[in-house]
Scaffold this motif. Structure first.
Motif, PDB file in Angstrom:
ATOM      1  N   ILE A 185     167.612  40.488 -34.108  1.00 58.95           N
ATOM      2  CA  ILE A 185     166.380  40.265 -33.346  1.00 58.95           C
ATOM      3  C   ILE A 185     166.509  40.827 -31.931  1.00 58.95           C
ATOM      4  O   ILE A 185     165.613  41.517 -31.436  1.00 58.95           O
ATOM      5  CB  ILE A 185     166.054  38.750 -33.294  1.00 58.95           C
ATOM      6  N   LEU A 186     167.636  40.560 -31.282  1.00 60.84           N
ATOM      7  CA  LEU A 186     167.816  41.082 -29.924  1.00 60.84           C
ATOM      8  C   LEU A 186     167.857  42.615 -29.941  1.00 60.84           C
ATOM      9  O   LEU A 186     167.303  43.272 -29.059  1.00 60.84           O
ATOM     10  CB  LEU A 186     169.103  40.506 -29.319  1.00 60.84           C
ATOM     11  N   GLY A 187     168.512  43.184 -30.950  1.00 64.72           N
ATOM     12  CA  GLY A 187     168.515  44.641 -31.084  1.00 64.72           C
ATOM     13  C   GLY A 187     167.107  45.178 -31.315  1.00 64.72           C
ATOM     14  O   GLY A 187     166.750  46.245 -30.807  1.00 64.72           O
ATOM     15  N   SER A 188     166.312  44.440 -32.081  1.00 64.84           N
ATOM     16  CA  SER A 188     164.933  44.861 -32.347  1.00 64.84           C
ATOM     17  C   SER A 188     164.085  44.813 -31.078  1.00 64.84           C
ATOM     18  O   SER A 188     163.234  45.689 -30.850  1.00 64.84           O
ATOM     19  CB  SER A 188     164.306  43.954 -33.415  1.00 64.84           C
ATOM     20  N   PHE A 189     164.298  43.809 -30.254  1.00 60.27           N
ATOM     21  CA  PHE A 189     163.584  43.749 -28.979  1.00 60.27           C
ATOM     22  C   PHE A 189     163.938  44.976 -28.125  1.00 60.27           C
ATOM     23  O   PHE A 189     163.081  45.545 -27.437  1.00 60.27           O
ATOM     24  CB  PHE A 189     163.944  42.470 -28.214  1.00 60.27           C
ATOM     25  N   ALA A 190     165.205  45.373 -28.162  1.00 59.40           N
ATOM     26  CA  ALA A 190     165.629  46.557 -27.396  1.00 59.40           C
ATOM     27  C   ALA A 190     164.957  47.818 -27.939  1.00 59.40           C
ATOM     28  O   ALA A 190     164.545  48.692 -27.163  1.00 59.40           O
ATOM     29  CB  ALA A 190     167.150  46.697 -27.445  1.00 59.40           C
ATOM     30  N   VAL A 191     164.844  47.913 -29.274  1.00 55.27           N
ATOM     31  CA  VAL A 191     164.159  49.067 -29.873  1.00 55.27           C
ATOM     32  C   VAL A 191     162.730  49.166 -29.353  1.00 55.27           C
ATOM     33  O   VAL A 191     162.281  50.236 -28.912  1.00 55.27           O
ATOM     34  CB  VAL A 191     164.154  48.949 -31.417  1.00 55.27           C
ATOM     35  N   ALA A 192     161.991  48.042 -29.406  1.00 56.14           N
ATOM     36  CA  ALA A 192     160.596  48.040 -28.959  1.00 56.14           C
ATOM     37  C   ALA A 192     160.501  48.338 -27.468  1.00 56.14           C
ATOM     38  O   ALA A 192     159.621  49.096 -27.024  1.00 56.14           O
ATOM     39  CB  ALA A 192     159.955  46.686 -29.271  1.00 56.14           C
ATOM     40  N   ALA A 193     161.410  47.776 -26.682  1.00 60.55           N
ATOM     41  CA  ALA A 193     161.366  47.973 -25.227  1.00 60.55           C
ATOM     42  C   ALA A 193     161.615  49.443 -24.871  1.00 60.55           C
ATOM     43  O   ALA A 193     160.907  50.017 -24.022  1.00 60.55           O
ATOM     44  CB  ALA A 193     162.422  47.077 -24.564  1.00 60.55           C
ATOM     45  N   PHE A 217     155.298  49.934 -18.686  1.00 60.28           N
ATOM     46  CA  PHE A 217     156.695  50.262 -18.376  1.00 60.28           C
ATOM     47  C   PHE A 217     157.426  49.041 -17.823  1.00 60.28           C
ATOM     48  O   PHE A 217     158.570  48.762 -18.208  1.00 60.28           O
ATOM     49  CB  PHE A 217     156.756  51.413 -17.359  1.00 60.28           C
ATOM     50  N   ARG A 218     156.777  48.314 -16.913  1.00 61.28           N
ATOM     51  CA  ARG A 218     157.434  47.139 -16.311  1.00 61.28           C
ATOM     52  C   ARG A 218     157.739  46.089 -17.382  1.00 61.28           C
ATOM     53  O   ARG A 218     158.817  45.488 -17.377  1.00 61.28           O
ATOM     54  CB  ARG A 218     156.548  46.545 -15.214  1.00 61.28           C
ATOM     55  N   LEU A 219     156.807  45.889 -18.299  1.00 62.52           N
ATOM     56  CA  LEU A 219     157.046  44.927 -19.380  1.00 62.52           C
ATOM     57  C   LEU A 219     158.205  45.400 -20.268  1.00 62.52           C
ATOM     58  O   LEU A 219     159.106  44.620 -20.617  1.00 62.52           O
ATOM     59  CB  LEU A 219     155.769  44.763 -20.212  1.00 62.52           C
ATOM     60  N   GLY A 220     158.192  46.697 -20.595  1.00 63.79           N
ATOM     61  CA  GLY A 220     159.260  47.243 -21.432  1.00 63.79           C
ATOM     62  C   GLY A 220     160.617  47.168 -20.747  1.00 63.79           C
ATOM     63  O   GLY A 220     161.621  46.810 -21.367  1.00 63.79           O
ATOM     64  N   ALA A 221     160.655  47.492 -19.437  1.00 64.77           N
ATOM     65  CA  ALA A 221     161.931  47.475 -18.704  1.00 64.77           C
ATOM     66  C   ALA A 221     162.506  46.064 -18.623  1.00 64.77           C
ATOM     67  O   ALA A 221     163.727  45.863 -18.741  1.00 64.77           O
ATOM     68  CB  ALA A 221     161.725  48.052 -17.306  1.00 64.77           C
ATOM     69  N   THR A 222     161.630  45.079 -18.417  1.00 61.39           N
ATOM     70  CA  THR A 222     162.100  43.690 -18.333  1.00 61.39           C
ATOM     71  C   THR A 222     162.696  43.234 -19.667  1.00 61.39           C
ATOM     72  O   THR A 222     163.775  42.626 -19.714  1.00 61.39           O
ATOM     73  CB  THR A 222     160.925  42.759 -17.940  1.00 61.39           C
TER      74      THR A 222
END
Length: 433
Positions: A185-193, A217-222
């Motif tokens: 799940i954490l890896g998947s969040f990184a993929v989406a970000a 971008f700010r949402l993705g970077a966070t």
């Protein structure tokens, strides 16, 4: 190649291809729910627009994930009949729960979310977005509980030559499964970000919808910095559990051959299937510490494990090193992106690089699955059933034919799906969509 090797290749190819789409679905569903929450809280139309734009890409990705996942369940019957007969009582029930209690809900809520934009109130639509995210991730829970049984079987009793379910709670509380779930799940969040950051960077360089893509971008970077750091921390905990219950896999991950206390880690190491080709610059106790949080702990080496129970050492070692290396790169990139998130337009060189980094977490997460699945060999169910005993009584020609057909269809699907996602991503937000 014989039927066994071809069946393994076919399942690996189908899983790897299916897993290109799953992580983005899991991570993007949460990001879209966050965007809708921001819209409800602030009333700013830009957040609603963001949810619609990223949601369109999410839907294409979700459809491809569903289509490419269907053949996996068929393969349990066609290619892995021995495995299905042996553990079908447990594995089948978990997949059935996933299909009826998670995938069914996910599909239903996605339908409501897609067609409910102008029919539901903003709050009701936001709730639907969170239900989609919850159901998507619930689906991953059941799939990984099923895989967790293959990694660390528990809650069963052997009867009439097959494993039968004896303790459902033991199966669903299997710690191996929950470690896998958190890591995935954490890896998947990184993929989406990284996906959101890469697409946003492409538009920011062209000054398209600047406010829209700066917020994206700010949402993705966070999310990227949080997910990249947490997946590394959780990965260490997962590694501790692997060291405890699958010592052969840990030894293969590190190409560790001699059982010893204060086990070192080598800064320069070339692995081999029967021993290391090169070992240089050891750091005493580092492997013991990483495996058991104790520099004096004893780490079992491959020389004390029967040779016919050794996983493919070189592939497992390289996949693990690749995953860790890319994970480190993700932390560095995500850290810089987060620190500069409010002035990111002042770093055009960094923005130019970001679209090319979209594949990095994808590759890392695929390498992680290679470590998990190849490192478990020669067992299809760890310690209970060898992979060679699980294959169906089929010919190599039959499996070759289905492998060629499947590869051709998947290639066509992949080209169409990725082209469509790239088209939507480049198009940017369009009013009325």
């Amino acid at each position: 190649m014989d039927a066994l090797m071809l069946s393994r290749l076919q399942f690996a190819a189908a899983t790897a291809f299916h897993f290109i789409f799953v992580p983005l679905t899991l991570g993007m569903s949460v990001l879209i729910a966050c965007m809708e929450t921001a819209f409800v809280r602030t009333g700013k139309e830009v957040y609603r627009k963001m949810a619609k734009f990223w949601g369109k890409i999410f839907l294409v990705n979700f459809a491809l994930g569903v289509v490419t996942g269907i053949t996996l369940e068929f393969q349990f019957g066609t290619n892995w009949a021995g495995y299905s007969a042996y553990v079908g009582d447990i594995f089948g029930s978990l997949l059935a729960i996933e299909a009826t209690a998670a995938f069914f809900l996910e599909s239903t809520f996605i339908g409501v979310w897609t067609f409910g934009w102008d029919r539901l109130s903003p709050k009701a639509h936001m709730v639907t977005a969170w239900l989609v995210a919850g159901a998507s991730n619930l689906s991953a829970v059941w799939i990984l509980i099923a895989n967790g049984f293959m990694q660390q079987p528990m809650g069963y009793v052997m009867r009439n030559g097959r494993a039968e379910l004896a303790d459902f709670m033991a199966v669903i509380t299997n710690m191996f499964a929950w470690h896998e779930f958190m890591h995935t799940i954490l890896g998947s969040f990184a993929v989406a970000a990284f996906f959101v950051m890469g697409v946003s960077a492409w538009h920011l360089l062209r000054k398209n919808e600047t406010d829209f893509f700066k917020k994206s971008f700010r949402l993705g970077a966070t999310l990227a910095i949080l997910a990249s750091l947490l997946v590394a921390i959780q990965g260490h905990s997962h590694g501790n559990h692997v060291a405890e219950v699958q010592p052969a896999k840990l030894a293969a991950m590190e190409s560790h051959w001699e059982t010893q206390k204060y086990a070192p880690m080598y800064l320069l190491q070339i692995p081999g299937q029967k021993g290391n080709v090169l070992e240089a610059i050891p750091i005493p106790g580092l492997l013991s510490f990483l495996a058991f949080n104790d520099p004096s702990a004893e780490v079992v080496g491959l020389n004390d494990i029967p040779a016919d129970e050794h996983p493919p050492v070189v592939l497992t070692f390289l996949a693990f090193r690749g995953m860790v290396g890319l994970g480190t790169l993700m932390i560095l990139v995500a850290g810089f992106a987060w620190l500069k998130r409010n002035t990111i337009e002042e770093y055009p060189k960094f923005l130019k690089i970001l679209p090319f980094l979209i594949p990095v977490p994808y590759i890392a997460i695929e390498l992680g699955w290679i470590v998990a699945e190849v490192g478990r060999q020669p067992w299809i169910v760890y310690g209970l059933m060898r992979t060679s005993d699980g294959v169906s009584n089929v010919t190599a020609a039959q499996v070759s034919f289905s492998l060629i057909v499947m590869s051709a269809i998947y290639t066509l699907l992949g080209i169409c799906g990725i082209w469509l996602m790239m088209r939507f991503a480049k198009q940017g937000p369009v009013e009325g969509h």
